[in-house]
Design an enzyme around this catalytic site. Sequence first.
Site, short mmCIF file in Angstrom:
data_model
loop_
_atom_site.label_atom_id
_atom_site.label_comp_id
_atom_site.label_asym_id
_atom_site.label_seq_id
_atom_site.Cartn_x
_atom_site.Cartn_y
_atom_site.Cartn_z
N ASP A 1 37.04 -4.16 21.44
CA ASP A 1 36.66 -3.82 22.82
C ASP A 1 36.56 -2.31 23.00
O ASP A 1 37.56 -1.60 22.91
CB ASP A 1 37.71 -4.39 23.78
CG ASP A 1 37.62 -5.90 23.87
OD1 ASP A 1 36.56 -6.40 24.28
OD2 ASP A 1 38.60 -6.58 23.51
N ASP B 1 35.08 -14.80 26.73
CA ASP B 1 36.03 -13.68 26.58
C ASP B 1 36.78 -13.45 27.88
O ASP B 1 36.18 -13.12 28.89
CB ASP B 1 35.21 -12.43 26.19
CG ASP B 1 36.06 -11.21 25.93
OD1 ASP B 1 37.28 -11.34 25.78
OD2 ASP B 1 35.47 -10.11 25.86
N GLY B 2 38.11 -13.62 27.81
CA GLY B 2 38.95 -13.33 28.96
C GLY B 2 39.76 -14.55 29.39
O GLY B 2 39.20 -15.56 29.77
N GLY B 3 41.08 -14.44 29.26
CA GLY B 3 41.96 -15.53 29.69
C GLY B 3 41.82 -16.79 28.86
O GLY B 3 42.13 -17.89 29.32
N GLY C 1 37.50 -5.08 31.37
CA GLY C 1 38.28 -3.87 31.59
C GLY C 1 39.71 -3.95 31.09
O GLY C 1 40.24 -2.95 30.61
N PHE C 2 40.31 -5.12 31.19
CA PHE C 2 41.72 -5.24 30.81
C PHE C 2 42.00 -6.61 30.19
O PHE C 2 41.39 -7.60 30.62
CB PHE C 2 42.63 -5.06 32.04
CG PHE C 2 42.49 -3.70 32.67
CD1 PHE C 2 43.22 -2.62 32.19
CD2 PHE C 2 41.60 -3.50 33.71
CE1 PHE C 2 43.06 -1.36 32.75
CE2 PHE C 2 41.42 -2.24 34.28
CZ PHE C 2 42.16 -1.16 33.79
N GLY C 3 42.93 -6.63 29.27
CA GLY C 3 43.40 -7.90 28.73
C GLY C 3 44.42 -8.50 29.68
O GLY C 3 44.84 -7.87 30.66
N GLY C 4 44.79 -9.75 29.42
CA GLY C 4 45.89 -10.38 30.14
C GLY C 4 45.55 -10.91 31.53
O GLY C 4 46.45 -11.26 32.29
N HIS D 1 37.17 -9.11 17.21
CA HIS D 1 36.54 -8.69 18.47
C HIS D 1 37.11 -7.32 18.85
O HIS D 1 38.32 -7.16 19.02
CB HIS D 1 36.84 -9.73 19.55
CG HIS D 1 36.18 -9.48 20.87
ND1 HIS D 1 34.92 -9.93 21.17
CD2 HIS D 1 36.61 -8.81 21.97
CE1 HIS D 1 34.60 -9.57 22.40
NE2 HIS D 1 35.61 -8.87 22.91
N MET E 1 31.64 -13.47 30.03
CA MET E 1 32.94 -12.94 30.46
C MET E 1 33.59 -13.94 31.42
O MET E 1 32.99 -14.32 32.42
CB MET E 1 32.77 -11.59 31.17
CG MET E 1 32.38 -10.43 30.29
SD MET E 1 33.42 -10.20 28.83
CE MET E 1 35.02 -9.84 29.57
N SER F 1 45.54 -11.75 24.42
CA SER F 1 46.95 -12.04 24.73
C SER F 1 47.46 -13.34 24.14
O SER F 1 48.52 -13.36 23.51
CB SER F 1 47.16 -12.12 26.25
OG SER F 1 46.40 -11.16 26.89
N MET G 1 31.73 -1.95 26.46
CA MET G 1 31.88 -1.83 27.92
C MET G 1 31.67 -0.37 28.26
O MET G 1 32.60 0.36 28.63
CB MET G 1 33.26 -2.34 28.33
CG MET G 1 33.36 -3.86 28.25
SD MET G 1 35.05 -4.47 28.21
CE MET G 1 35.35 -4.40 26.44
N HIS H 1 32.28 -5.24 21.40
CA HIS H 1 31.96 -5.48 22.80
C HIS H 1 31.93 -4.13 23.51
O HIS H 1 32.97 -3.50 23.72
CB HIS H 1 33.05 -6.42 23.37
CG HIS H 1 32.93 -6.72 24.82
ND1 HIS H 1 33.92 -7.37 25.52
CD2 HIS H 1 31.93 -6.48 25.71
CE1 HIS H 1 33.54 -7.50 26.79
NE2 HIS H 1 32.35 -6.97 26.92
N SER I 1 40.89 -10.64 19.89
CA SER I 1 40.57 -9.32 20.46
C SER I 1 41.66 -8.33 20.07
O SER I 1 42.83 -8.48 20.43
CB SER I 1 40.49 -9.42 21.97
OG SER I 1 40.55 -8.12 22.51
#
Length: 219
Positions: free
Chosen positions: A34, A174-176, A141-144, A32, A136, A197, A67, A65, A7
């Site tokens: 965002d 996607d995410g973490g 909305g946010f990385g990390g 990817h 998801m 991240s 959003m 992606h 990402s």
Amino acid sequence: MTKVAPSMLSADFSRLGEELTRIEKAGADWAHLDVMDGMFVPNITIGPSVIKAIRPLSKMPFDVHLMIEDPVRYVHNFADAGADMMTVHTEANGDIMAAVDKIGDLGCKAGITLNPPTPVTDFDKYLDKVDLVLIMTVQAGFGGQSFREECIEKIKYVRKWADEHNPKLEISVDGGINRETGKRCVDAGATVLAAGSSLFRSNDMASEIALWKKYGPTL
Ligand code: DX5
Ligand code: ZN
């Protein structure tokens, strides 16, 4: 082989072109990207002009992606900018089925996604119309953010549908996503790992990507 989609949200935005080249050299399958509009999610990121500017620098498929609210308004702009696939949220305002259809009409692959609190059955009416399902594993909305364990069940649900109806369906998460959570997602049936991240912070992105790509039935 599992696909890896770094990402670009975690890239250094002052050197976006070089960062794109860096992930490609490290073995990324897709980039990817965002897109956040400050309405569907609180954050604002990049739009079609930025995607268009970096498009000539890479041969990787661009996995966009979206959003954004009422995505049907903008899908042609992202197709013009060079998106290869576009994923829209079931929770966004507007006619999401029309957005999915229009993405296909524009010659791009269509994807559908939903946030962790949204029931997985909200995918049902889109499944036979899309090429990609993005699950998801954090709130968009946010990385990390930290991986939401309960989303594993959603991967299994979509994997079962794909095995019965469309084995070529790409199932992305996607995410973490990191070495451990990514492995568990692949075990549950994911085919693509999108991660910001953990890849951008790793000391050796190429070896990290190479390790993830080997995830699958044999590892
Ligand atoms: C979050 C984005 C993600 C994000 C993932 O809304 O959709 O693609 O970049 O970032 P990490 O991997 O840091 O959770
Ligand atoms: Zn994303």
